[in-house]
Design an enzyme around this catalytic site. Structure first.
Site, short mmCIF file in Angstrom:
data_model
loop_
_atom_site.label_atom_id
_atom_site.label_comp_id
_atom_site.label_asym_id
_atom_site.label_seq_id
_atom_site.Cartn_x
_atom_site.Cartn_y
_atom_site.Cartn_z
N HIS A 1 0.84 -1.21 0.00
CA HIS A 1 0.00 0.00 0.00
C HIS A 1 0.87 1.26 0.00
O HIS A 1 0.55 2.24 -0.67
CB HIS A 1 -0.89 0.03 1.25
CG HIS A 1 -1.84 -1.11 1.37
ND1 HIS A 1 -1.68 -2.12 2.29
CD2 HIS A 1 -2.97 -1.42 0.67
CE1 HIS A 1 -2.68 -2.99 2.17
NE2 HIS A 1 -3.47 -2.59 1.20
N GLN B 1 -8.75 -7.48 -10.69
CA GLN B 1 -9.44 -6.32 -10.13
C GLN B 1 -9.03 -5.05 -10.89
O GLN B 1 -9.87 -4.22 -11.24
CB GLN B 1 -9.07 -6.18 -8.65
CG GLN B 1 -9.45 -4.84 -8.04
CD GLN B 1 -9.08 -4.77 -6.57
OE1 GLN B 1 -9.78 -5.33 -5.72
NE2 GLN B 1 -7.98 -4.11 -6.25
N ARG C 1 3.19 -9.18 -1.12
CA ARG C 1 2.66 -8.63 0.12
C ARG C 1 1.14 -8.60 0.05
O ARG C 1 0.54 -8.20 -0.95
CB ARG C 1 3.23 -7.24 0.35
CG ARG C 1 4.71 -7.28 0.70
CD ARG C 1 5.22 -5.93 1.18
NE ARG C 1 6.54 -6.07 1.79
CZ ARG C 1 7.68 -5.68 1.19
NH1 ARG C 1 7.65 -5.15 -0.02
NH2 ARG C 1 8.83 -5.84 1.82
N SER C 2 0.51 -9.00 1.13
CA SER C 2 -0.94 -9.02 1.23
C SER C 2 -1.32 -8.87 2.69
O SER C 2 -0.62 -9.37 3.59
CB SER C 2 -1.50 -10.35 0.71
OG SER C 2 -2.83 -10.55 1.17
#
Lengths: 303, 303
Positions: free
Chosen positions: A39, A157, A188-189
């Site tokens: 993010h 998405q 990364r999640s």
């Protein structure tokens, strides 16, 4: 960094920012919180391109097709706030569900066709992309940003968002940003924190399988059935059973049998209770942003 | 009056207008052409409220659920252009279908629930309101007007638009304008030109039935079954068979048995080949605009 909880407050802040600097551009980073380096890389991209960086944090219930997944989704607002501020977010929009879905809410945005029916749409059900498309539309219309930033990890998405933004004519440029990975290669999640050490070790089969597929493709293998076999072998060796390991057109998400152009290799697998997805783009000169929309900036602003 | 054919050209014109007058408000009158006095009354309302008046003319194929109705829908661009200019339109947006639905278009806006399932939704099928909601969203996002003007004749359409605009957070105020009628009481409609003199005479049973119902309600009748009987009698006497003559909540469109609050009486009937609709709002102090959205003006503009 300011925190706002309502669409009206978000708009008031942006109106004020634009009144002070009429030419200021706004970049939006939509998230579901549980922020990680992925993010923050989106925030840095927005920080480089735009004058005002808005992050939204909203765990959108309508895109979860499993109640358990929604319940287990990590929430950590205090930590998120500190991370967002340090990364350079100017305005954090963190609404409650009741703000985004007022009483009587009855409107949905639906993208039809193979793009939403396959892979994540097939596994998670059509409600997943409907819920995602609807909330992203609402977030984009709330902020009317010049640009919005999405990670390429969620490749399908991103493609659905591009389709929807182009089709509805939402005056926002959609920017895809490279998947952020830990040193061991795992994408990364927010869900990674739920992996036990043993599960995390097994989960590394996912990036290793994608690497093996990309290497084989670089060395000249063009048959996706062959590439599938290479990847599946690595997954099985680690006891990871894929929900899908698919080779699709990165634009239409139709299945592809040969690398006669850019092909997206996408994988989803459960490791323990945790569902992970990842992907790699194959094909010479391929770029996931080849179809980036070039919609001009919002008509109410001047360059 | 300028005529533009593409979303890009529309946005460029509006950008220019707003650059010259940053505080200028924009009013949009979406139409399917075949302009009549009803449309012109919408233009006059926009002219009174807004600085720049945009009219769109687009016969949206996706909201027609009968090919014959689409084929027979009157088209008269030259006449429309003259009427629009005389009525005070500044900017006419008249795109081709290929401009509004580019290749690969796959996105729809759907309003679910009784509001779209009943009356017009039941008779014309769910594709009607889906097609309407999608094109209105696209037109609103193309122009990002401060206000958009719709006739109350299409009461259910107006309610669906309000619902959708509120739910998605489109920053446009939706203004409902009273139904425009010919001297004989017939609600103005582009389809009226297809009525033969004899059919037109029979069609007057529709406003007469609504008038009789409104009179009975004013005189104290509160049972909608009684009101229905009064109206149906008048229709049948003229050989007009209603597709529906319904009494519904003007907000939810749920059926109502008593006038214990505002109730919308809506009727649809075929006269010859022509499908006509009309409605009247019953109930003391009722106002069709009671639920007018009060969304503030687009956040990128200053008052």
């Amino acid at each position: 960094m300011k925190i706002v909880r309502t669409v009206a407050a978000l708009r008031a802040e942006l109106r004020e920012a634009r009144a002070v600097r009429p030419a200021a551009t706004v970049g939006l980073v939509p998230t579901m919180g549980a922020l990680h380096e992925g993010h923050l890389s989106l925030v840095r991209a927005a920080r480089r391109n735009d004058d005002v960086v808005v992050m939204s944090i909203f765990v959108n219930p309508t895109q979860f097709t499993e109640a358990a997944d929604l319940a287990a989704y990590p929430r950590q607002e205090a930590g998120d706030t500190a991370l967002a501020e340090r990364a350079g977010v100017d305005l954090l929009f963190a609404p409650e569900a009741a703000e985004m879905y007022r009483e009587g809410h009855a409107t949905g945005v639906h993208v039809e066709g193979p793009l939403t029916a396959t892979l994540e749409g097939a596994v998670r059900g059509s409600a997943h992309f409907d819920g995602m498309a609807t909330i992203v539309t609402k977030l984009l219309l709330a902020a009317l940003p010049d640009a919005a930033y999405f990670g390429e990890k969620d490749a399908q998405q991103l493609r659905v968002v591009r389709r929807m933004v182009a089709d509805l004519g939402i005056p926002t440029r959609i920017v895809g940003c490279p998947t952020s990975r830990d040193d061991d290669g795992l994408a990364r999640s927010s869900r990674n924190v739920r992996l036990s050490p043993e599960e995390r070790s097994r989960a590394l089969a996912i990036p290793r399988a994608l690497e093996a597929i990309a290497s084989a493709a670089l060395l000249g293998e063009t048959r996706t059935a062959e590439l599938f076999a290479r990847g599946e072998e690595i997954l099985i060796a680690s006891g990871v059973s894929a929900e899908y390991l698919a080779f699709v057109d990165p634009d239409s998400f139709a299945p592809r049998e040969r690398l006669d152009g850019p092909v997206l290799c996408a994988v989803a697998a459960r490791v323990g209770e945790v569902r992970l997805i990842d992907n790699v783009l194959l094909g010479a000169g391929a770029t996931a942003d080849s179809d980036a929309e070039t919609i001009p900036r919002t008509p109410t602003k001047e360059p």
